[in-house]
Write an enzyme that holds these catalytic residues in place. Structure first.
Site, PDB file in Angstrom:
ATOM      1  N   LEU A 349      37.002   9.849  51.834  1.00  0.00           N
ATOM      2  CA  LEU A 349      36.773   9.803  53.283  1.00  0.00           C
ATOM      3  C   LEU A 349      35.454  10.433  53.696  1.00  0.00           C
ATOM      4  O   LEU A 349      34.865  10.038  54.700  1.00  0.00           O
ATOM      5  CB  LEU A 349      37.917  10.515  54.013  1.00  0.00           C
ATOM      6  CG  LEU A 349      39.311   9.904  53.853  1.00  0.00           C
ATOM      7  CD1 LEU A 349      40.353  10.771  54.544  1.00  0.00           C
ATOM      8  CD2 LEU A 349      39.340   8.486  54.427  1.00  0.00           C
ATOM      9  N   GLY A 350      34.990  11.428  52.975  1.00  0.00           N
ATOM     10  CA  GLY A 350      33.739  12.077  53.351  1.00  0.00           C
ATOM     11  C   GLY A 350      33.565  13.386  52.613  1.00  0.00           C
ATOM     12  O   GLY A 350      34.448  13.866  51.904  1.00  0.00           O
ATOM     13  N   LYS A 351      32.378  13.980  52.812  1.00  0.00           N
ATOM     14  CA  LYS A 351      32.036  15.225  52.146  1.00  0.00           C
ATOM     15  C   LYS A 351      31.460  16.182  53.158  1.00  0.00           C
ATOM     16  O   LYS A 351      30.603  15.817  53.971  1.00  0.00           O
ATOM     17  CB  LYS A 351      31.037  14.973  51.018  1.00  0.00           C
ATOM     18  CG  LYS A 351      30.719  16.212  50.181  1.00  0.00           C
ATOM     19  CD  LYS A 351      29.832  15.847  49.004  1.00  0.00           C
ATOM     20  CE  LYS A 351      29.579  17.080  48.121  1.00  0.00           C
ATOM     21  NZ  LYS A 351      28.735  16.754  46.949  1.00  0.00           N
ATOM     22  N   GLY A 352      31.968  17.423  53.153  1.00  0.00           N
ATOM     23  CA  GLY A 352      31.479  18.441  54.066  1.00  0.00           C
ATOM     24  C   GLY A 352      30.865  19.589  53.315  1.00  0.00           C
ATOM     25  O   GLY A 352      30.578  19.512  52.117  1.00  0.00           O
ATOM     26  N   GLY A 353      30.664  20.704  54.030  1.00  0.00           N
ATOM     27  CA  GLY A 353      30.036  21.857  53.424  1.00  0.00           C
ATOM     28  C   GLY A 353      30.898  22.520  52.371  1.00  0.00           C
ATOM     29  O   GLY A 353      30.400  23.234  51.508  1.00  0.00           O
ATOM     30  N   GLY A 355      33.540  20.813  50.529  1.00  0.00           N
ATOM     31  CA  GLY A 355      34.224  19.958  49.581  1.00  0.00           C
ATOM     32  C   GLY A 355      34.394  18.539  50.069  1.00  0.00           C
ATOM     33  O   GLY A 355      33.901  18.151  51.127  1.00  0.00           O
ATOM     34  N   GLU A 356      35.116  17.757  49.261  1.00  0.00           N
ATOM     35  CA  GLU A 356      35.331  16.352  49.543  1.00  0.00           C
ATOM     36  C   GLU A 356      36.730  16.130  50.101  1.00  0.00           C
ATOM     37  O   GLU A 356      37.657  16.871  49.798  1.00  0.00           O
ATOM     38  CB  GLU A 356      35.145  15.539  48.258  1.00  0.00           C
ATOM     39  CG  GLU A 356      33.758  15.699  47.634  1.00  0.00           C
ATOM     40  CD  GLU A 356      33.672  15.059  46.260  1.00  0.00           C
ATOM     41  OE1 GLU A 356      34.746  14.892  45.637  1.00  0.00           O
ATOM     42  OE2 GLU A 356      32.563  14.742  45.812  1.00  0.00           O
ATOM     43  N   ASP A 467      32.443  27.940  63.361  1.00  0.00           N
ATOM     44  CA  ASP A 467      31.736  26.744  62.877  1.00  0.00           C
ATOM     45  C   ASP A 467      32.125  25.529  63.707  1.00  0.00           C
ATOM     46  O   ASP A 467      32.499  24.485  63.173  1.00  0.00           O
ATOM     47  CB  ASP A 467      32.038  26.504  61.398  1.00  0.00           C
ATOM     48  CG  ASP A 467      31.009  25.572  60.745  1.00  0.00           C
ATOM     49  OD1 ASP A 467      29.888  25.447  61.291  1.00  0.00           O
ATOM     50  OD2 ASP A 467      31.319  24.967  59.706  1.00  0.00           O
TER      51      ASP A 467
END
Length: 616
Positions: A349-353, A355-356, A467
């Site tokens: 679905l996506g990658k953030g700061g 993890g995936e 955040d």
């Protein structure tokens, strides 16, 4: 006159006798060899040894057994009853076990409308939770179903018109000898005693192993008025069970019931019929086949041993003491690995700061999002623990609901509800996504404001998110904003001071004073203000490719920053906007007015919302 009075007294006397006889029901089945006054349907049957079998090896089936004589509720005398039965739930060999069974009180013996699997042959989707169901059930549930808010896969629940239990507890009994609760495995295959007592609108449920007497303390106590559930005042008592793709054999060994206080008939526990335990069937094999099987077993031993240690390492998990303190639900790594098909790229679905994120589907549940967090020493563990803590403490309609977690070696995994419409930043900055309308943006902003106000003032502790940004806000099926990703969150008591002195966050959202004063609710408000301008303008807070003077969307913020309660009042137009000049004296004498600018942009945008039906 005396004769007339005598006649009236005699008529009243016989009427009371008749009424009493109608209201009192008492019976006992030490075994079920005699099926007198029993109604059986579905897969229910009586075995030759007198054992009542509810379900067998067939999938997606239902079974019901009821005592044929109804219980009449009296308008003048409150209903009370007690029942004691012994049951056994036996899984198939090599299978974790199927759905459980329930003791049922119902105005009808007709459950043709019910569904199998998780509905236990009692409820269905269309009438789930409807008062017209008129059903009370005490369930012995062996499947964990998050849709029904089950606490685990081995629990007892009290259901009123719905499989969503009004009272629930893990299967256990109070040991009078040890002075504490001892757990019971419902799928052990061993006989389990269950007592259900109802008196003075209080329902008590107790259980114990076969050899233990009735505990002095009930497992569950729930206040229930049966008169509210059963308007027609005519009831039947019995049992219901069901299977799905997973199968268990469910048996009732003995059963006693009475509506007369203190007159429950006992049965001899030592004379209970034996519970059969299914074994894998074997056919007669010739010596040649036996030798061949032995040879194959020897040849495959090393392979199996290697596979065992490989899988053991593959699915190995770590458990630490802090997990017991927080009491959050822990998923097995194996279940998450299978749910995401081995974290396959098709479910990415996506990658953030941190993890995936992958999409996955757990057994008998809707789609979930599984975040596979990066490991970075102690800092990675702190971020993981922060999210686990938030999962236990925080419940709000505009927060992403976290369902559980898993820890394996250097991997941290978090499970949450899958948000159909993805993250907010995709809709703001991805040209392939439909543009959000002004009404949608307003709803999102107000929802996140409500969530942030809850974090600051409504939770047990003050929660600093630290955040807040568009990529950490998810959109559900109705485009409601859900704040997530609590990896940087910190907690402190109301009235206390945060010990979060580290400057963490995302550039563009960080308040200027955070560098020397640390995080506070005011720094969260600053980030929310930047987020609000970002949503209304459709521009990122920092655009490095633009001219230097245009790169930063918001540079400074006034000292008179509002609280989140005031922000909500501004958004709902219940409080006039503050009258700020373009620049006020503040930090470094260059404090621009964030909340004024954001509100001005938002107000102009929202004023057109009533006429704007297309994309902004």
């Amino acid at each position: 006159m005396a004769w007339g009075l005598f006649q009236i007294l005699m008529i009243s006397f016989f009427h009371l006798i008749k009424l009493s006889s109608q209201q009192e029901t008492s019976f006992v089945y030490e075994t079920f060899r005699s099926q007198e006054n029993l109604y059986l349907d579905g897969s229910a049957t009586v075995l030759p040894n007198g054992l009542l079998q509810l379900t067998n090896a067939s999938d997606h089936q239902m079974a019901h057994v009821f005592y044929k004589d109804s219980i009449e509720l009296s308008s003048s005398k409150p209903l009370s009853f007690s029942t004691h039965f012994v049951c056994a739930l036996v899984p198939q060999p090599g299978v974790e076990g199927g759905h459980g069974m329930a003791f049922v009180v119902s105005p009808s013996m007709d459950f043709s409308h019910a569904e199998s699997t998780r509905y236990l042959g009692i409820f269905n989707v269309s009438k789930n939770g409807s008062p017209s169901s008129n059903v009370l059930a005490v369930e012995l549930d062996t499947i964990w179903n998050p849709d029904f808010e089950d606490i685990d896969h081995n629990h007892v629940g009290i259901d009123v018109n719905s499989p969503l239990s009004v009272g629930t507890a893990s299967a256990s009994y109070y040991s009078d000898i040890k002075g504490k609760n001892e757990s019971i495995n419902l799928l052990s295959g061993h006989p389990i005693q269950v007592w259900v007592d109802y008196e003075d609108n209080m329902l008590n449920v107790s259980m114990a192993p076969r050899e233990v007497q009735k505990p002095s303390r009930p497992l569950l106590s729930q206040h229930i008025n049966l008169s509210d559930i059963y308007p027609n005042r005519r009831l039947f008592v019995g049992f219901s069970a069901a299977t799905g793709t997973a199968i268990s054999y469910q048996y009732v060994l003995s059963w006693s019931f009475s509506t007369s206080r203190g007159s429950l008939q006992r049965f001899d526990i030592s004379r209970l019929p034996e519970v059969p335990h299914p074994r894998a069937e074997h056919k007669n094999l010739s010596p040649l086949f036996i030798d061949l099987l032995g040879f194959l077993a020897i040849m495959g031993l090393c392979t199996l041993t290697g596979m065992y240690f490989f899988k053991r390492g593959k699915y190995a998990e770590i458990t630490e003491e802090w997990e017991n303190e927080f009491g959050a639900h822990r998923f097995s790594y194996k279940s998450l690995y299978k749910a995401t098909k081995g974290f396959h790229k098709d479910g990415f679905l996506g990658k953030g700061g941190f993890g995936e994120v992958y999409r996955g589907k757990l057994l008998l549940s809707r789609e979930k999002a599984v975040k596979r967090m990066s490991h970075d020493g102690d800092q990675g563990l702190k971020q993981f623990v922060a999210e686990v803590v938030s999962m236990r403490c925080l419940k709000h309609r505009n927060l992403v609901p976290l369902l559980g977690y898993c820890r394996r070696k250097h991997e941290f995994l978090l499970v949450s509800d899958y948000m159909t419409n993805g993250s907010l930043d995709e809709h703001l900055f991805d040209d392939q996504k439909p543009v959000l309308s002004w009404p949608q943006r307003l709803v999102i902003i107000k929802g996140i404001a409500s969530a942030l106000c809850y974090l600051h003032t409504g939770a047990d502790q003050v929660v600093l998110h630290r955040d807040i940004k568009a990529s950490n806000i998810m959109l559900d099926a109705e485009f409601n904003g859900r704040l997530g990703d609590f990896g940087m969150a910190s907690f402190h008591d109301h009235g206390g001071i945060s010990d979060s002195t580290c400057a963490v966050g995302t550039i563009g959202y960080m308040a200027p004073e955070i560098l020397y004063m640390g995080a506070s609710t005011r720094t969260d408000v600053y980030a929310f203000g930047v987020f609000m301008v970002e949503v209304t303008c459709g521009r990122r807070p920092v655009e490095p490719q633009l001219q230097l003077e245009k790169q930063i969307l918001i540079e400074w913020v006034p000292e008179s920053r509002p609280t989140m309660e005031q922000v909500i009042l501004y958004l709902n137009q219940n409080l006039p906007l503050p009258d700020f000049s373009p620049y006020t004296v503040g930090i470094s004498n260059h404090s621009s007015v964030l909340i004024d600018a954001a509100s001005l942009v938002a107000s102009r945008s929202w004023s057109a919302a009533s006429s704007a039906t297309n994309s902004p």
